[in-house]
Design a protein around this motif. Structure first.
Motif, PDB file in Angstrom:
ATOM      1  N   GLU A   8      61.981  56.695  84.097  1.00 33.95           N
ATOM      2  CA  GLU A   8      62.589  56.878  82.782  1.00 33.95           C
ATOM      3  C   GLU A   8      63.473  55.687  82.410  1.00 33.95           C
ATOM      4  OE1 GLU A   8      65.284  60.152  80.358  1.00 33.95           O
ATOM      5  OE2 GLU A   8      64.675  60.547  82.433  1.00 33.95           O
ATOM      6  N   ALA A   9      64.224  55.171  83.380  1.00 35.39           N
ATOM      7  CA  ALA A   9      65.064  54.001  83.128  1.00 35.39           C
ATOM      8  C   ALA A   9      64.212  52.774  82.809  1.00 35.39           C
ATOM      9  CB  ALA A   9      65.954  53.725  84.328  1.00 35.39           C
ATOM     10  N   LEU A  10      63.103  52.619  83.494  1.00 35.37           N
ATOM     11  CA  LEU A  10      62.208  51.504  83.215  1.00 35.37           C
ATOM     12  C   LEU A  10      61.601  51.634  81.818  1.00 35.37           C
ATOM     13  CD1 LEU A  10      60.822  48.970  84.305  1.00 35.37           C
ATOM     14  CD2 LEU A  10      59.011  50.454  85.179  1.00 35.37           C
ATOM     15  N   GLY A  11      61.241  52.833  81.427  1.00 31.59           N
ATOM     16  CA  GLY A  11      60.710  53.056  80.081  1.00 31.59           C
ATOM     17  C   GLY A  11      61.739  52.763  79.001  1.00 31.59           C
ATOM     18  N   ALA A  12      62.992  53.171  79.241  1.00 32.23           N
ATOM     19  CA  ALA A  12      64.051  52.901  78.270  1.00 32.23           C
ATOM     20  C   ALA A  12      64.317  51.401  78.163  1.00 32.23           C
ATOM     21  CB  ALA A  12      65.318  53.640  78.668  1.00 32.23           C
ATOM     22  N   LEU A  13      64.280  50.712  79.285  1.00 31.85           N
ATOM     23  CA  LEU A  13      64.480  49.261  79.271  1.00 31.85           C
ATOM     24  C   LEU A  13      63.340  48.563  78.534  1.00 31.85           C
ATOM     25  CD1 LEU A  13      66.150  46.832  80.219  1.00 31.85           C
ATOM     26  CD2 LEU A  13      64.779  46.830  82.304  1.00 31.85           C
ATOM     27  N   ALA A  14      62.111  49.011  78.777  1.00 32.86           N
ATOM     28  CA  ALA A  14      60.967  48.427  78.079  1.00 32.86           C
ATOM     29  C   ALA A  14      61.068  48.666  76.576  1.00 32.86           C
ATOM     30  CB  ALA A  14      59.673  49.009  78.634  1.00 32.86           C
ATOM     31  N   LEU A  15      61.510  49.856  76.181  1.00 37.14           N
ATOM     32  CA  LEU A  15      61.685  50.156  74.760  1.00 37.14           C
ATOM     33  C   LEU A  15      62.772  49.279  74.141  1.00 37.14           C
ATOM     34  CD1 LEU A  15      60.857  51.984  72.401  1.00 37.14           C
ATOM     35  CD2 LEU A  15      62.658  53.552  73.125  1.00 37.14           C
ATOM     36  N   LEU A  16      63.849  49.074  74.858  1.00 37.59           N
ATOM     37  CA  LEU A  16      64.922  48.210  74.361  1.00 37.59           C
ATOM     38  C   LEU A  16      64.441  46.777  74.184  1.00 37.59           C
ATOM     39  CD1 LEU A  16      67.949  47.742  73.707  1.00 37.59           C
ATOM     40  CD2 LEU A  16      68.246  47.250  76.123  1.00 37.59           C
ATOM     41  N   VAL A  17      63.718  46.250  75.164  1.00 37.70           N
ATOM     42  CA  VAL A  17      63.192  44.887  75.068  1.00 37.70           C
ATOM     43  C   VAL A  17      62.217  44.772  73.901  1.00 37.70           C
ATOM     44  CG1 VAL A  17      61.739  43.185  76.263  1.00 37.70           C
ATOM     45  CG2 VAL A  17      63.594  44.328  77.490  1.00 37.70           C
ATOM     46  N   PHE A  18      61.384  45.784  73.703  1.00 41.09           N
ATOM     47  CA  PHE A  18      60.442  45.765  72.587  1.00 41.09           C
ATOM     48  C   PHE A  18      61.167  45.764  71.247  1.00 41.09           C
ATOM     49  CE2 PHE A  18      57.948  48.128  69.434  1.00 41.09           C
ATOM     50  CZ  PHE A  18      56.864  47.268  69.312  1.00 41.09           C
ATOM     51  N   ILE A  19      62.198  46.578  71.109  1.00 37.80           N
ATOM     52  CA  ILE A  19      62.945  46.637  69.850  1.00 37.80           C
ATOM     53  C   ILE A  19      63.629  45.308  69.564  1.00 37.80           C
ATOM     54  CG2 ILE A  19      64.945  47.698  68.720  1.00 37.80           C
ATOM     55  CD1 ILE A  19      64.105  50.334  70.049  1.00 37.80           C
ATOM     56  N   VAL A  20      64.221  44.694  70.576  1.00 42.50           N
ATOM     57  CA  VAL A  20      64.875  43.397  70.385  1.00 42.50           C
ATOM     58  C   VAL A  20      63.848  42.336  70.014  1.00 42.50           C
ATOM     59  CG1 VAL A  20      66.131  41.562  71.581  1.00 42.50           C
ATOM     60  CG2 VAL A  20      66.846  43.927  71.845  1.00 42.50           C
ATOM     61  N   TRP A  21      62.706  42.326  70.704  1.00 41.88           N
ATOM     62  CA  TRP A  21      61.657  41.356  70.395  1.00 41.88           C
ATOM     63  C   TRP A  21      61.142  41.556  68.970  1.00 41.88           C
ATOM     64  CZ3 TRP A  21      56.493  42.127  69.146  1.00 41.88           C
ATOM     65  CH2 TRP A  21      55.724  40.967  69.095  1.00 41.88           C
ATOM     66  N   TRP A  22      60.939  42.807  68.582  1.00 36.94           N
ATOM     67  CA  TRP A  22      60.419  43.113  67.245  1.00 36.94           C
ATOM     68  C   TRP A  22      61.378  42.638  66.167  1.00 36.94           C
ATOM     69  CZ3 TRP A  22      55.844  44.766  65.493  1.00 36.94           C
ATOM     70  CH2 TRP A  22      55.785  45.205  64.188  1.00 36.94           C
ATOM     71  N   THR A  23      62.679  42.858  66.346  1.00 37.69           N
ATOM     72  CA  THR A  23      63.631  42.461  65.315  1.00 37.69           C
ATOM     73  C   THR A  23      63.837  40.946  65.279  1.00 37.69           C
ATOM     74  OG1 THR A  23      65.469  42.857  66.829  1.00 37.69           O
ATOM     75  CG2 THR A  23      64.869  44.638  65.353  1.00 37.69           C
ATOM     76  N   MET A  24      63.631  40.274  66.386  1.00 38.07           N
ATOM     77  CA  MET A  24      63.820  38.822  66.389  1.00 38.07           C
ATOM     78  C   MET A  24      62.641  38.065  65.801  1.00 38.07           C
ATOM     79  SD  MET A  24      65.628  38.050  70.032  1.00 38.07           S
ATOM     80  CE  MET A  24      65.556  36.297  69.800  1.00 38.07           C
ATOM     81  N   PHE A  25      61.427  38.527  66.055  1.00 39.75           N
ATOM     82  CA  PHE A  25      60.255  37.728  65.719  1.00 39.75           C
ATOM     83  C   PHE A  25      59.364  38.321  64.642  1.00 39.75           C
ATOM     84  CE2 PHE A  25      61.169  36.656  70.208  1.00 39.75           C
ATOM     85  CZ  PHE A  25      61.579  35.353  69.978  1.00 39.75           C
TER      86      PHE A  25
END
Length: 45
Positions: free
Chosen positions: A7-24
Motif C-alpha cells: 500500500e505504501a508503494l502504491g501511494a508513493l507511485a501515485l504521488l510520483v505520477f501526480i507530480v510528474w503529470w503536473t510538471m510535464f
C-alpha cells in the motif's frame, strides 16, 4: 506487513505520477511569453 508495504508503494507511485503529470502536462510550446514593455501597441491610449 507485506500488505502495508504494498500500500505504501502504491501511494508513493501515485504521488510520483501526480507530480510528474503536473510538471510535464503544460502547453506544447512551453509557458506563454509576456510582451516586453514598449513593443506591444495594446497599451496606447
Amino acid at each position: 506487513m507485506g500488505v502495508i508495504l504494498l500500500e505504501a508503494l502504491g501511494a508513493l507511485a501515485l504521488l510520483v505520477f501526480i507530480v510528474w503529470w503536473t510538471m510535464f502536462s503544460g502547453r506544447k510550446g512551453g509557458e506563454r511569453r509576456l510582451p516586453e514593455e514598449g513593443k506591444s501597441g495594446d497599451d496606447q491610449a
